[in-house]
Write a protein that holds these residues in place. Sequence first.
Motif, mmCIF file in Angstrom:
data_model
loop_
_atom_site.group_PDB
_atom_site.id
_atom_site.type_symbol
_atom_site.label_atom_id
_atom_site.label_comp_id
_atom_site.label_asym_id
_atom_site.label_seq_id
_atom_site.Cartn_x
_atom_site.Cartn_y
_atom_site.Cartn_z
ATOM 1 N N THR A 1 -7.096 -4.692 -10.059
ATOM 2 C CA THR A 1 -7.501 -6.176 -10.461
ATOM 3 C C THR A 1 -6.460 -6.809 -9.310
ATOM 4 O O THR A 1 -6.802 -7.712 -8.504
ATOM 5 C CB THR A 1 -7.296 -6.544 -11.796
ATOM 6 N N LEU A 2 -5.076 -6.558 -9.529
ATOM 7 C CA LEU A 2 -4.143 -7.357 -8.709
ATOM 8 C C LEU A 2 -4.209 -7.002 -7.160
ATOM 9 O O LEU A 2 -3.919 -7.983 -6.367
ATOM 10 C CB LEU A 2 -2.753 -6.975 -9.260
ATOM 11 N N LEU A 3 -4.569 -5.512 -6.897
ATOM 12 C CA LEU A 3 -4.652 -5.104 -5.641
ATOM 13 C C LEU A 3 -5.724 -6.030 -4.972
ATOM 14 O O LEU A 3 -5.930 -6.341 -3.802
ATOM 15 C CB LEU A 3 -4.763 -3.788 -5.526
ATOM 16 N N THR A 4 -7.047 -5.988 -5.829
ATOM 17 C CA THR A 4 -8.387 -6.629 -5.027
ATOM 18 C C THR A 4 -7.997 -8.175 -5.047
ATOM 19 O O THR A 4 -8.420 -8.785 -3.921
ATOM 20 C CB THR A 4 -9.211 -6.386 -6.222
ATOM 21 N N ILE A 5 -7.367 -8.759 -5.730
ATOM 22 C CA ILE A 5 -7.027 -10.405 -5.726
ATOM 23 C C ILE A 5 -5.968 -10.467 -4.571
ATOM 24 O O ILE A 5 -6.281 -11.421 -3.832
ATOM 25 C CB ILE A 5 -6.433 -10.679 -6.852
ATOM 26 N N GLU B 1 -12.577 1.079 -10.219
ATOM 27 C CA GLU B 1 -13.807 0.264 -9.911
ATOM 28 C C GLU B 1 -13.970 -1.049 -10.824
ATOM 29 O O GLU B 1 -14.298 -2.240 -10.499
ATOM 30 C CB GLU B 1 -15.170 1.177 -9.872
ATOM 31 N N LEU B 2 -13.623 -0.502 -12.192
ATOM 32 C CA LEU B 2 -13.740 -2.049 -13.077
ATOM 33 C C LEU B 2 -12.781 -2.672 -12.410
ATOM 34 O O LEU B 2 -12.977 -4.118 -12.698
ATOM 35 C CB LEU B 2 -13.448 -1.511 -14.344
ATOM 36 N N GLY B 3 -11.525 -2.441 -12.268
ATOM 37 C CA GLY B 3 -10.525 -3.284 -11.829
ATOM 38 C C GLY B 3 -10.714 -4.202 -10.714
ATOM 39 O O GLY B 3 -10.469 -5.273 -10.450
ATOM 40 N N VAL B 4 -11.616 -3.402 -9.647
ATOM 41 C CA VAL B 4 -12.038 -4.037 -8.555
ATOM 42 C C VAL B 4 -13.103 -5.112 -8.883
ATOM 43 O O VAL B 4 -12.863 -6.137 -7.996
ATOM 44 C CB VAL B 4 -12.487 -3.098 -7.228
ATOM 45 N N PHE C 1 0.797 -1.233 -0.002
ATOM 46 C CA PHE C 1 0.062 -0.113 0.037
ATOM 47 C C PHE C 1 0.979 1.157 -0.043
ATOM 48 O O PHE C 1 0.425 2.091 -0.817
ATOM 49 C CB PHE C 1 -1.006 -0.111 0.982
ATOM 50 N N ILE C 2 1.923 1.291 0.818
ATOM 51 C CA ILE C 2 2.988 2.370 0.689
ATOM 52 C C ILE C 2 3.473 2.643 -0.807
ATOM 53 O O ILE C 2 3.691 3.608 -1.153
ATOM 54 C CB ILE C 2 3.653 2.279 1.814
#
Length: 134
Positions: A54-58, A102-105, A18-19
Amino acid sequence: MYQLEYKILWNILNLFIFITLTSLLVFPPEWFFGSDIQLPERLTDKGIHIFVFTLLTIWVCGQLPSFIKVLMYISFYGIIIECIQYFSPYRTYELFDILANELGVILGILISFKLTNNWVIKIEDLITNLSSKY
């Protein structure tokens, strides 16, 4: 969060991710990649937003059992980043960036639900199995 055996490890990795991500999204790209970087065109820029979120959400879906919480947390994070960019002299605020985030999420949640659900528990089992052999 799941009951994780290596919770400190996951928290350290989360903090690092996150940083790093916040720095890359808030500060000028030239600070990280040099002044000769070619900034992406609009379509490529939105593709990068979709890919990163997308990667962050996964990543986060593997650690939180509730997809609703993931949707809320990562969406809020994306909106906060765009609000910071609004006041930043180095970046610009764009509504389409929020939509791409949002689409990535949503894409990340779908991928997690179908393919990578509970990945962190599988990794912990692998670590435990490997460490028990030695």
